[in-house]
Write a protein that holds these residues in place. Structure first.
Motif, PDB file in Angstrom:
ATOM      1  N   ALA A   1      25.237  -3.188 -18.873  1.00 41.02           N
ATOM      2  CA  ALA A   1      25.054  -1.839 -19.423  1.00 41.02           C
ATOM      3  C   ALA A   1      23.643  -1.323 -19.175  1.00 41.02           C
ATOM      4  CB  ALA A   1      25.364  -1.835 -20.919  1.00 41.02           C
ATOM      5  N   ASP A   2      22.638  -2.178 -19.291  1.00 43.62           N
ATOM      6  CA  ASP A   2      21.263  -1.732 -19.059  1.00 43.62           C
ATOM      7  C   ASP A   2      21.047  -1.377 -17.592  1.00 43.62           C
ATOM      8  OD1 ASP A   2      20.525  -1.984 -21.690  1.00 43.62           O
ATOM      9  OD2 ASP A   2      19.783  -4.031 -21.471  1.00 43.62           O
ATOM     10  N   VAL A   3      21.666  -2.144 -16.712  1.00 44.03           N
ATOM     11  CA  VAL A   3      21.555  -1.832 -15.284  1.00 44.03           C
ATOM     12  C   VAL A   3      22.195  -0.485 -14.991  1.00 44.03           C
ATOM     13  CG1 VAL A   3      22.260  -2.521 -12.961  1.00 44.03           C
ATOM     14  CG2 VAL A   3      21.467  -4.246 -14.585  1.00 44.03           C
ATOM     15  N   ARG A   4      23.337  -0.204 -15.615  1.00 40.22           N
ATOM     16  CA  ARG A   4      24.005   1.085 -15.405  1.00 40.22           C
ATOM     17  C   ARG A   4      23.107   2.239 -15.858  1.00 40.22           C
ATOM     18  NH1 ARG A   4      26.300   0.096 -11.659  1.00 40.22           N
ATOM     19  NH2 ARG A   4      26.971   2.276 -11.766  1.00 40.22           N
ATOM     20  N   ARG A   5      22.392   2.041 -16.964  1.00 40.90           N
ATOM     21  CA  ARG A   5      21.484   3.072 -17.455  1.00 40.90           C
ATOM     22  C   ARG A   5      20.317   3.267 -16.488  1.00 40.90           C
ATOM     23  NH1 ARG A   5      19.774   1.338 -23.270  1.00 40.90           N
ATOM     24  NH2 ARG A   5      18.652   3.341 -23.205  1.00 40.90           N
ATOM     25  N   LEU A   6      19.824   2.179 -15.882  1.00 36.46           N
ATOM     26  CA  LEU A   6      18.740   2.289 -14.903  1.00 36.46           C
ATOM     27  C   LEU A   6      19.219   3.020 -13.650  1.00 36.46           C
ATOM     28  CD1 LEU A   6      17.206  -1.271 -15.304  1.00 36.46           C
ATOM     29  CD2 LEU A   6      16.089   0.880 -15.893  1.00 36.46           C
ATOM     30  N   VAL A   7      20.467   2.788 -13.271  1.00 35.10           N
ATOM     31  CA  VAL A   7      21.040   3.520 -12.130  1.00 35.10           C
ATOM     32  C   VAL A   7      21.121   5.001 -12.458  1.00 35.10           C
ATOM     33  CG1 VAL A   7      23.141   3.863 -10.757  1.00 35.10           C
ATOM     34  CG2 VAL A   7      22.317   1.542 -11.222  1.00 35.10           C
ATOM     35  N   ASP A   8      21.558   5.314 -13.692  1.00 40.65           N
ATOM     36  CA  ASP A   8      21.657   6.720 -14.112  1.00 40.65           C
ATOM     37  C   ASP A   8      20.299   7.409 -14.069  1.00 40.65           C
ATOM     38  OD1 ASP A   8      24.366   6.447 -14.528  1.00 40.65           O
ATOM     39  OD2 ASP A   8      24.187   6.105 -16.691  1.00 40.65           O
ATOM     40  N   ARG A   9      19.235   6.666 -14.306  1.00 38.25           N
ATOM     41  CA  ARG A   9      17.891   7.239 -14.303  1.00 38.25           C
ATOM     42  C   ARG A   9      17.276   7.296 -12.907  1.00 38.25           C
ATOM     43  NH1 ARG A   9      19.170   5.650 -18.989  1.00 38.25           N
ATOM     44  NH2 ARG A   9      18.103   6.186 -20.957  1.00 38.25           N
ATOM     45  N   GLY A  10      18.020   6.824 -11.905  1.00 33.69           N
ATOM     46  CA  GLY A  10      17.534   6.887 -10.537  1.00 33.69           C
ATOM     47  C   GLY A  10      16.598   5.764 -10.144  1.00 33.69           C
ATOM     48  N   LEU A  11      16.469   4.738 -10.987  1.00 32.33           N
ATOM     49  CA  LEU A  11      15.590   3.616 -10.673  1.00 32.33           C
ATOM     50  C   LEU A  11      16.264   2.589  -9.783  1.00 32.33           C
ATOM     51  CD1 LEU A  11      14.015   3.192 -14.214  1.00 32.33           C
ATOM     52  CD2 LEU A  11      12.926   4.157 -12.186  1.00 32.33           C
ATOM     53  N   ALA A  12      17.565   2.664  -9.697  1.00 30.40           N
ATOM     54  CA  ALA A  12      18.336   1.764  -8.838  1.00 30.40           C
ATOM     55  C   ALA A  12      19.574   2.511  -8.374  1.00 30.40           C
ATOM     56  CB  ALA A  12      18.728   0.492  -9.588  1.00 30.40           C
ATOM     57  N   GLN A  13      20.229   1.958  -7.370  1.00 34.32           N
ATOM     58  CA  GLN A  13      21.483   2.547  -6.924  1.00 34.32           C
ATOM     59  C   GLN A  13      22.367   1.441  -6.351  1.00 34.32           C
ATOM     60  OE1 GLN A  13      20.262   5.364  -3.857  1.00 34.32           O
ATOM     61  NE2 GLN A  13      21.156   4.043  -2.297  1.00 34.32           N
ATOM     62  N   GLU A  14      23.638   1.742  -6.221  1.00 32.84           N
ATOM     63  CA  GLU A  14      24.580   0.803  -5.635  1.00 32.84           C
ATOM     64  C   GLU A  14      24.981   1.293  -4.255  1.00 32.84           C
ATOM     65  OE1 GLU A  14      27.458  -1.641  -8.340  1.00 32.84           O
ATOM     66  OE2 GLU A  14      27.457   0.432  -9.052  1.00 32.84           O
ATOM     67  N   ASP A  15      25.104   0.370  -3.341  1.00 34.55           N
ATOM     68  CA  ASP A  15      25.533   0.696  -1.989  1.00 34.55           C
ATOM     69  C   ASP A  15      26.509  -0.390  -1.546  1.00 34.55           C
ATOM     70  OD1 ASP A  15      25.892   1.631   0.546  1.00 34.55           O
ATOM     71  OD2 ASP A  15      23.897   1.086   1.270  1.00 34.55           O
ATOM     72  N   GLY A  16      27.778  -0.023  -1.480  1.00 34.77           N
ATOM     73  CA  GLY A  16      28.791  -0.999  -1.085  1.00 34.77           C
ATOM     74  C   GLY A  16      28.914  -2.150  -2.061  1.00 34.77           C
ATOM     75  N   GLY A  17      28.716  -1.854  -3.342  1.00 39.95           N
ATOM     76  CA  GLY A  17      28.802  -2.900  -4.356  1.00 39.95           C
ATOM     77  C   GLY A  17      27.534  -3.685  -4.544  1.00 39.95           C
ATOM     78  N   GLU A  18      26.513  -3.445  -3.711  1.00 45.26           N
ATOM     79  CA  GLU A  18      25.234  -4.148  -3.819  1.00 45.26           C
ATOM     80  C   GLU A  18      24.248  -3.293  -4.599  1.00 45.26           C
ATOM     81  OE1 GLU A  18      24.315  -7.172  -2.717  1.00 45.26           O
ATOM     82  OE2 GLU A  18      26.359  -7.583  -2.013  1.00 45.26           O
ATOM     83  N   LEU A  19      23.539  -3.919  -5.539  1.00 45.29           N
ATOM     84  CA  LEU A  19      22.520  -3.218  -6.305  1.00 45.29           C
ATOM     85  C   LEU A  19      21.226  -3.194  -5.513  1.00 45.29           C
ATOM     86  CD1 LEU A  19      21.857  -1.920  -9.109  1.00 45.29           C
ATOM     87  CD2 LEU A  19      20.916  -4.160  -9.731  1.00 45.29           C
ATOM     88  N   GLN A  20      20.601  -2.019  -5.426  1.00 45.05           N
ATOM     89  CA  GLN A  20      19.343  -1.885  -4.704  1.00 45.05           C
ATOM     90  C   GLN A  20      18.348  -1.127  -5.579  1.00 45.05           C
ATOM     91  OE1 GLN A  20      20.465   0.211  -1.153  1.00 45.05           O
ATOM     92  NE2 GLN A  20      21.427  -1.570  -0.213  1.00 45.05           N
ATOM     93  N   TRP A  21      17.128  -1.671  -5.672  1.00 40.71           N
ATOM     94  CA  TRP A  21      16.077  -1.025  -6.454  1.00 40.71           C
ATOM     95  C   TRP A  21      15.384   0.020  -5.602  1.00 40.71           C
ATOM     96  CZ3 TRP A  21      16.626  -1.797 -11.329  1.00 40.71           C
ATOM     97  CH2 TRP A  21      17.179  -3.007 -11.779  1.00 40.71           C
ATOM     98  N   ARG A  22      15.051   1.147  -6.231  1.00 39.97           N
ATOM     99  CA  ARG A  22      14.405   2.238  -5.501  1.00 39.97           C
ATOM    100  C   ARG A  22      12.964   1.897  -5.120  1.00 39.97           C
ATOM    101  NH1 ARG A  22      17.475   6.127  -3.469  1.00 39.97           N
ATOM    102  NH2 ARG A  22      15.828   7.670  -3.781  1.00 39.97           N
ATOM    103  N   ASP A  23      12.348   0.980  -5.856  1.00 46.21           N
ATOM    104  CA  ASP A  23      10.966   0.602  -5.588  1.00 46.21           C
ATOM    105  C   ASP A  23      10.929  -0.871  -5.199  1.00 46.21           C
ATOM    106  OD1 ASP A  23       7.941   1.266  -5.929  1.00 46.21           O
ATOM    107  OD2 ASP A  23       8.228  -0.604  -7.028  1.00 46.21           O
ATOM    108  N   ALA A  24      10.320  -1.166  -4.062  1.00 44.51           N
ATOM    109  CA  ALA A  24      10.301  -2.537  -3.560  1.00 44.51           C
ATOM    110  C   ALA A  24       9.606  -3.492  -4.520  1.00 44.51           C
ATOM    111  CB  ALA A  24       9.619  -2.574  -2.187  1.00 44.51           C
TER     112      ALA A  24
END
Length: 243
Positions: free
Chosen positions: A109-132
């Protein structure tokens, strides 16, 4: 640069999807990028819509706005416009792909909230952080759940404040450009290279100024917080010893 579908662009700009289509049909809004049957807008379109709204609010007609945009398009070549757009919005942010993100559950749930805030995103089921650097930090943690909660607290506590900071920065940058070119001056093609470089440099300088101030304040506040924390521990031990 962010991508928006029509409904997302309407929400971000405050312009109804119906009006967005109308502006596009009249030539006020540049065409979206097409990928198959899907249409994608970006921050340039968002800026166009906000400009249209502002001009309409000042009493300009759609015909006047179209004439203004057409004169801009004729006066500047595509390279000028794209160069200034890149200077304004910065380089496109590409998510960092790392094996280290495997220790984070994308369904948490916390990861989903971080995705909603644009700090992470999913691509093909893989989680990717916006900042290295986020990926680097979390990759070294066996159980990152406490870290994720801290990220959310920081995001929740600072998002509105940072938007106010952004307003102040943009006002300062605008004042710098006006000081150089003068009020109500529309830069000519020969000015675009200088304007592009100025905006890019001002943007980077503003980021560094804020970073220095933030790090200085954080250091001071963290020292005070650790002092208070240590004092509380000593006080609680003294209280326990007196019982």
């Amino acid at each position: 640069m962010a991508d928006y579908r029509l409904s997302e662009l309407a929400t971000a700009s405050g312009v109804s999807a119906r009006n967005v289509r109308a502006y596009r049909e009249r030539g006020l809004l540049d065409p979206p990028r097409r990928e198959g049957r899907a249409a994608f807008y970006d921050d340039h379109h968002l800026a166009q819509l906000r400009t249209i709204n502002e001009l309409l609010g000042k009493g300009y007609t759609s015909a006047h706005i179209l004439e203004f945009f057409e004169s801009m398009r004729r006066g500047h070549n595509l390279a000028d416009i794209l160069g200034l757009q890149q200077a304004l919005f910065g380089e496109t942010v590409h998510p960092r792909e790392r094996d280290g993100t495997g220790n984070v559950d994308p369904t948490d749930a916390d990861v989903r909230r971080l995705v909603d805030r644009g700090l992470a995103q999913e691509d093909g089921g893989e989680l990717q952080w916006r900042d290295a650097r986020t990926a680097d930090i979390l990759a070294g943690v066996e159980d990152p759940r406490d870290y994720l909660k801290t990220m959310l607290r920081v995001s929740d506590g600072t998002a509105a404040l940072l938007d106010d900071v952004a307003v102040a920065v943009v006002d300062a940058l605008r004042a710098g450009v006006v000081e150089r070119f003068g009020p109500k001056y529309v830069p000519m093609p020969d000015d675009m290279a200088e304007l592009e470089q100025m905006v890019r440099d001002y943007r980077k300088l503003a980021t560094r100024v804020i970073a220095v101030h933030l790090n200085t304040s954080l250091r001071r506040r963290l020292v005070q917080a650790m002092s208070d924390y240590t004092t509380d521990i000593i006080a609680s031990e003294d209280d326990a010893a007196s019982l």
